[in-house]
Design a protein around this motif. Structure first.
Motif, PDB file in Angstrom:
ATOM      1  N   ILE A  11      -0.019  -2.002  13.927  1.00 16.06           N
ATOM      2  CA  ILE A  11       0.861  -1.154  13.128  1.00 16.06           C
ATOM      3  C   ILE A  11       0.003  -0.394  12.114  1.00 16.06           C
ATOM      4  N   PRO A  12      -0.265   0.882  12.396  1.00 19.13           N
ATOM      5  CA  PRO A  12      -1.062   1.653  11.451  1.00 19.13           C
ATOM      6  C   PRO A  12      -0.247   1.922  10.184  1.00 19.13           C
ATOM      7  N   ALA A  13      -0.766   1.512   9.052  1.00 18.31           N
ATOM      8  CA  ALA A  13      -0.030   1.675   7.797  1.00 18.31           C
ATOM      9  C   ALA A  13      -0.985   2.071   6.680  1.00 18.31           C
ATOM     10  N   ALA A  14      -1.971   2.889   7.032  1.00 19.22           N
ATOM     11  CA  ALA A  14      -2.984   3.259   6.039  1.00 19.22           C
ATOM     12  C   ALA A  14      -2.807   4.691   5.543  1.00 19.22           C
ATOM     13  N   GLY A  15      -1.777   5.368   6.045  1.00 25.07           N
ATOM     14  CA  GLY A  15      -1.556   6.767   5.643  1.00 25.07           C
ATOM     15  C   GLY A  15      -1.148   6.851   4.176  1.00 25.07           C
ATOM     16  N   LEU A  16      -1.230   8.050   3.635  1.00 18.95           N
ATOM     17  CA  LEU A  16      -0.976   8.234   2.198  1.00 18.95           C
ATOM     18  C   LEU A  16       0.489   8.514   1.882  1.00 18.95           C
ATOM     19  N   GLY A  17       1.285   8.812   2.899  1.00 17.94           N
ATOM     20  CA  GLY A  17       2.715   9.034   2.685  1.00 17.94           C
ATOM     21  C   GLY A  17       3.019  10.187   1.741  1.00 17.94           C
ATOM     22  N   THR A  18       2.295  11.300   1.911  1.00 18.07           N
ATOM     23  CA  THR A  18       2.455  12.410   0.949  1.00 18.07           C
ATOM     24  C   THR A  18       3.834  13.069   1.023  1.00 18.07           C
ATOM     25  N   LYS A  29       4.810   3.443   1.641  1.00 17.18           N
ATOM     26  CA  LYS A  29       6.052   3.944   2.244  1.00 17.18           C
ATOM     27  C   LYS A  29       6.651   2.918   3.207  1.00 17.18           C
ATOM     28  N   GLU A  30       5.810   2.047   3.752  1.00 14.88           N
ATOM     29  CA  GLU A  30       6.300   1.012   4.684  1.00 14.88           C
ATOM     30  C   GLU A  30       7.239   0.025   4.000  1.00 14.88           C
ATOM     31  N   LEU A  31       7.191  -0.030   2.655  1.00 16.56           N
ATOM     32  CA  LEU A  31       8.076  -0.967   1.947  1.00 16.56           C
ATOM     33  C   LEU A  31       9.352  -0.294   1.448  1.00 16.56           C
ATOM     34  N   ARG A 105      -8.783  -3.174   7.477  1.00 20.55           N
ATOM     35  CA  ARG A 105      -8.770  -2.062   6.530  1.00 20.55           C
ATOM     36  C   ARG A 105      -9.264  -0.781   7.193  1.00 20.55           C
ATOM     37  N   GLN A 106      -8.557   0.292   6.926  1.00 21.69           N
ATOM     38  CA  GLN A 106      -9.103   1.612   7.247  1.00 21.69           C
ATOM     39  C   GLN A 106      -9.614   2.148   5.907  1.00 21.69           C
ATOM     40  N   GLN A 107     -10.932   2.266   5.787  1.00 24.67           N
ATOM     41  CA  GLN A 107     -11.492   2.553   4.457  1.00 24.67           C
ATOM     42  C   GLN A 107     -11.313   4.000   4.031  1.00 24.67           C
ATOM     43  N   GLU A 108     -11.141   4.901   5.008  1.00 23.39           N
ATOM     44  CA  GLU A 108     -10.864   6.299   4.683  1.00 23.39           C
ATOM     45  C   GLU A 108      -9.772   6.774   5.626  1.00 23.39           C
ATOM     46  N   PRO A 109      -8.869   7.629   5.156  1.00 21.31           N
ATOM     47  CA  PRO A 109      -7.782   8.085   6.041  1.00 21.31           C
ATOM     48  C   PRO A 109      -8.275   9.154   7.013  1.00 21.31           C
ATOM     49  N   LEU A 110      -8.928   8.705   8.079  1.00 16.56           N
ATOM     50  CA  LEU A 110      -9.550   9.651   9.014  1.00 16.56           C
ATOM     51  C   LEU A 110      -8.672   9.924  10.227  1.00 16.56           C
ATOM     52  N   GLY A 111      -7.392   9.579  10.128  1.00 18.66           N
ATOM     53  CA  GLY A 111      -6.470   9.918  11.209  1.00 18.66           C
ATOM     54  C   GLY A 111      -5.920   8.699  11.932  1.00 18.66           C
ATOM     55  N   LEU A 132       4.553   2.882  15.129  1.00 17.25           N
ATOM     56  CA  LEU A 132       4.465   3.626  13.877  1.00 17.25           C
ATOM     57  C   LEU A 132       5.730   3.404  13.066  1.00 17.25           C
ATOM     58  N   GLY A 133       5.523   3.090  11.791  1.00 16.48           N
ATOM     59  CA  GLY A 133       6.663   2.798  10.929  1.00 16.48           C
ATOM     60  C   GLY A 133       7.552   3.991  10.649  1.00 16.48           C
ATOM     61  N   ASP A 134       7.023   5.193  10.885  1.00 13.50           N
ATOM     62  CA  ASP A 134       7.842   6.383  10.627  1.00 13.50           C
ATOM     63  C   ASP A 134       9.016   6.469  11.577  1.00 13.50           C
ATOM     64  N   ASP A 135       8.855   5.903  12.767  1.00 18.89           N
ATOM     65  CA  ASP A 135       9.927   5.974  13.763  1.00 18.89           C
ATOM     66  C   ASP A 135      10.685   4.663  13.793  1.00 18.89           C
TER      67      ASP A 135
HETATM   68  P1  UTP Z   1       1.541  10.310   9.172  1.00 18.21           P
HETATM   69  O1  UTP Z   1       0.683  11.498   8.978  1.00 18.21           O
HETATM   70  O2  UTP Z   1       2.950  10.501   9.563  1.00 18.21           O
HETATM   71  O3  UTP Z   1       1.562   9.376   7.881  1.00 18.21           O
HETATM   72  O4  UTP Z   1       0.819   9.316  10.172  1.00 18.21           O
HETATM   73  P2  UTP Z   1       1.138   9.613   6.425  1.00 18.21           P
HETATM   74  O5  UTP Z   1      -0.204  10.249   6.371  1.00 18.21           O
HETATM   75  O6  UTP Z   1       1.283   8.312   5.726  1.00 18.21           O
HETATM   76  O7  UTP Z   1       2.327  10.525   5.931  1.00 18.21           O
HETATM   77  P3  UTP Z   1       2.402  11.930   5.243  1.00 18.21           P
HETATM   78  O8  UTP Z   1       2.403  12.918   6.374  1.00 18.21           O
HETATM   79  O9  UTP Z   1       1.231  12.063   4.300  1.00 18.21           O
HETATM   80  O10 UTP Z   1       3.714  11.850   4.515  1.00 18.21           O
HETATM   81  C1  UTP Z   1       1.500   8.524  11.138  1.00 18.21           C
HETATM   82  C2  UTP Z   1       1.125   7.070  11.014  1.00 18.21           C
HETATM   83  O11 UTP Z   1      -0.272   6.879  11.067  1.00 18.21           O
HETATM   84  C3  UTP Z   1      -0.748   6.149   9.956  1.00 18.21           C
HETATM   85  C4  UTP Z   1       0.311   6.324   8.874  1.00 18.21           C
HETATM   86  O12 UTP Z   1       0.312   5.212   8.000  1.00 18.21           O
HETATM   87  C5  UTP Z   1       1.591   6.438   9.700  1.00 18.21           C
HETATM   88  O13 UTP Z   1       2.095   5.162  10.026  1.00 18.21           O
HETATM   89  N1  UTP Z   1      -2.069   6.679   9.560  1.00 18.21           N
HETATM   90  C6  UTP Z   1      -2.271   8.016   9.491  1.00 18.21           C
HETATM   91  C7  UTP Z   1      -3.089   5.801   9.265  1.00 18.21           C
HETATM   92  O14 UTP Z   1      -2.917   4.560   9.321  1.00 18.21           O
HETATM   93  N2  UTP Z   1      -4.307   6.306   8.920  1.00 18.21           N
HETATM   94  C8  UTP Z   1      -4.540   7.634   8.843  1.00 18.21           C
HETATM   95  O15 UTP Z   1      -5.695   8.027   8.528  1.00 18.21           O
HETATM   96  C9  UTP Z   1      -3.499   8.503   9.130  1.00 18.21           C
END
Ligand code: UTP
Length: 289
Positions: A11-18, A29-31, A105-111, A132-135
């Motif tokens: 479950i990728p949950a390292a995004g910034l949730g902007t 955002k996962e919480l 850990r994903q140390q940098e949000p590289l996708g 993916l938690g978004d869906d």
């Molecule tokens: P999203 O781009 O929808 O998530 O990535 P985000 O970056 O958290 O959200 P916004 O767009 O800034 O609001 C889809 C999934 O991939 C994970 C996110 O946590 C989400 O579950 N993700 C994305 C990572 O784990 N690492 C990343 O570098 C990018």
């Protein structure tokens, strides 16, 4: 050789949730809850319903509270016991026992592709689910289970597809291919957010069952859109070299990473709760008149 059962989920949950700022400035955002359950709990429950025991959360700095949600909360449980709330105490303990939750850990949000690659050593040499938690999927047979069944039937990586209106194809990865059975096709084209000439109206959404070979491919993938390692790029290689299925799942999907989608999910799930639905329905009738 029998197809191997799916036992692990990433479950990728390292995004910034902007898209959810300022809510996600301090809270992952996962919480964020759908009614009174954090989104991530629905996702873990769906993985468990597909046969998963080991859940690998790909986290980042500032997101440790996600892991706490799946731990035993000793003080809280003691308090609930002291105050006679035994049922609630049982429910809290059950959350900690849903699955073996481990984190990387994903140390940098590289996708997203890079986030999945961070789980390589923990997944090892076996097929696995990605959720993916978004869906959020509301379905009689849980979405991930529908995909795991498809994997077991055909022995090929399988990704979830959903029909979208033609004017929305530019928002999704779009897949096209050859039918295998009623809901399944063999993918021969995969285009990320096509600006025009979408090859179909079948959108890729956040559930995947993939063979471990995806890790080798991800290691070779060059950064794509936004300088990020894109999972879609690796899926296109997998489709070409080993074959990949798309499965039109049955059920309702909510985009909980988007504000309107999140609000819809809250209303839909609340309307299914006997303790909340009557009041909410009455209020909705009043305010929408
Ligand atoms: P999203 O781009 O929808 O998530 O990535 P985000 O970056 O958290 O959200 P916004 O767009 O800034 O609001 C889809 C999934 O991939 C994970 C996110 O946590 C989400 O579950 N993700 C994305 C990572 O784990 N690492 C990343 O570098 C990018």
């Amino acid at each position: 050789m029998a197809t191997r059962k799916i036992r692990k989920a990433v479950i990728p949950a390292a995004g910034l949730g902007t898209r959810f700022l300022p809510a996600t400035k301090a809270v992952p955002k996962e919480l964020l809850p759908i009614v009174d359950i954090p989104t991530i709990q629905y996702i873990v429950a769906e993985a468990v319903a597909a046969g998963v025991r080991d859940v690998i959360l790909v986290c980042a700095r500032g997101k440790d509270s996600i892991v706490d949600h799946f731990d035993i909360a000793g003080e809280l449980e003691a308090h609930l016991d002291r105050t006679g709330k035994h049922e609630l105490r049982k429910q809290m303990r059950a959350i900690a026992q849903m699955a073996n939750v481990v984190t990387v850990r994903q140390q940098e949000p590289l996708g997203l592709g890079h986030a999945v690659l961070c789980a390589k050593d923990v997944v090892g040499d076996e097929p696995f689910l990605i959720l993916l938690g978004d869906d959020v999927i509301d379905a009689k047979v849980p979405g991930a289970k529908q995909l795991a069944d498809c994997w077991e039937r055909h022995g090929l990586g399988t990704i979830a597809l959903m029909e979208v209106p033609p004017e929305e194809t530019h928002l999704y990865g779009i897949a096209a291919g050859t039918p295998v059975d009623g809901r399944t096709m063999r993918i021969d084209r995969l285009v990320e957010k096509p600006k025009q000439d979408a090859p179909s109206n079948l959108a890729v959404i956040g559930r995947y069952v993939l063979p471990p070979r995806i890790f080798e491919i991800l290691e070779q993938v060059k950064p794509g859109v936004g300088g990020e390692i894109q999972l879609t790029d690796a899926l296109a290689v997998l489709a070409r070299e080993d074959g990949l299925l798309g499965h039109r799942f049955e059920g309702d999907r909510y985009d909980a990473g988007d504000r309107v989608g999140y609000l819809k999910a809250n209303i839909a799930y609340a309307l299914k709760r006997p303790d909340l639905a009557p009041q909410l329905r009455e209020w909705l009738r009043e305010v929408t008149r």
